[in-house]
Design an enzyme around this catalytic site. Structure first.
Site, short mmCIF file in Angstrom:
data_model
loop_
_atom_site.label_atom_id
_atom_site.label_comp_id
_atom_site.label_asym_id
_atom_site.label_seq_id
_atom_site.Cartn_x
_atom_site.Cartn_y
_atom_site.Cartn_z
N ASP A 14 0.83 -1.21 0.00
CA ASP A 14 0.00 0.00 0.00
C ASP A 14 0.87 1.26 0.00
OD1 ASP A 14 -2.39 1.36 0.01
OD2 ASP A 14 -2.63 1.30 2.19
N HIS A 31 2.32 3.66 -8.98
CA HIS A 31 2.07 2.25 -9.30
C HIS A 31 3.25 1.67 -10.10
CE1 HIS A 31 -1.84 2.34 -7.54
NE2 HIS A 31 -2.36 3.17 -8.43
N LEU A 125 11.06 -20.19 -5.26
CA LEU A 125 10.03 -19.40 -4.57
C LEU A 125 8.65 -19.59 -5.21
CD1 LEU A 125 9.44 -16.96 -2.55
CD2 LEU A 125 9.73 -15.49 -4.55
#
Ligand code: IPE
Ligand code: IPE
Ligand code: MG
Length: 243
Positions: A14, A31, A125
């Protein structure tokens, strides 16, 4: 099980908009900058041998944003998949998307499926992206899947915890540590079930500023937690207490 070992980190990424506002830039810049943080953190998690990283990229409530911002985010998702697929694959990362994907354009859904297929056998991962994801949706979706799987005419039907867990978008692999950047102290409908016993770490750092040293700070904080899972540790017994 070693309670101090982090297997799974989840992140509510955020603060992109505020990062851009602070620089008098349109939110789009925040963004775009946020994608750079994703790349850094994915790499760092690989190096630190974290087994799963789950990133909250678009919530089921983010459709409430203006159309131009939604469109921009969709384009960014698509471009980022195109640009980063090969590198993720060569780093042995297995990518999965969780959430209600049916709401997205076919073009984006195709890109998502291609990336999942390309990386499906990778053993490094596990990188989950939560898009159009809501914790309440996940639980309701699991209930609906369970109901479809059984004979509903059974009279004495009782739901067991395992009946629901097996249909959740993440199962048997819940986050040890949740990091939320951007200063807010809330879950914003992110994995309500899966975060039941997760350690929650909040930082004011805005997502585009979040780097490897911030990640290490959060991991260090996690190592200092005493995870009890409802039990009592280090009970000092005396004959009086045992009476
Ligand atoms: C998080 O950053 C990214 C998404 C929700 C897609 P925000 O866009 O919420 O940034 P702030 O909270 O407005 O700063
Ligand atoms: C949470 O951030 C969702 C993502 C990071 C994808 P928001 O900015 O949407 O959350 P609220 O509105 O502050 O709760
Ligand atoms: Mg926000």
């Amino acid at each position: 099980m070693d309670a101090k070992k982090i297997r799974h980190i989840s992140i509510i990424m955020d603060g992109n908009g505020r990062w851009a506002n602070d620089r008098n830039l349109p939110r789009a810049f925040g963004h775009k900058e946020g994608i750079k943080s994703i790349k850094k953190i994915v790499e760092a998690c690989t190096v630190r041998q974290i087994s799963t990283l789950t990133l909250f990229a678009f919530s089921s409530e983010n459709w409430n944003r203006p159309n131009y911002e939604i469109k921009l985010l969709m384009n960014l998702f698509e471009d980022s998949i195109t640009t980063n697929s090969e590198e993720l694959h060569s780093n042995n990362v297995k990518v999965k998307f969780i959430g209600n994907l049916s709401k997205f354009d076919k073009q984006l859904i195709d890109k998502i499926s291609e990336l999942e297929l390309l990386t499906k056998d990778n053993t490094g991962l596990l990188l989950n992206f939560a898009i159009n994801y809501g914790g309440k949706w996940d639980i309701i979706n699991a209930f609906n899947k369970y109901i479809s799987s059984i004979d509903a005419s059974e009279k004495d039907m009782k739901i067991d915890i395992n009946d629901i867990e097996k249909y959740l978008s993440l199962k048997d692999n819940y986050p040890d540590l949740l990091i939320r950047t951007g200063g807010e102290h809330r879950l914003s409908n992110f994995m309500l079930w899966q975060h039941a016993y997760t350690e929650l770490y909040f930082t004011d750092c805005l997502w585009p500023d979040f780097d490897v040293s911030e990640l290490d700070e959060a991991i260090k904080w996690f190592q200092e937690r005493d995870r009890k899972f409802g039990a009592i540790k280090n009970i000092k017994t005396s004959s009086k207490n045992n009476a």
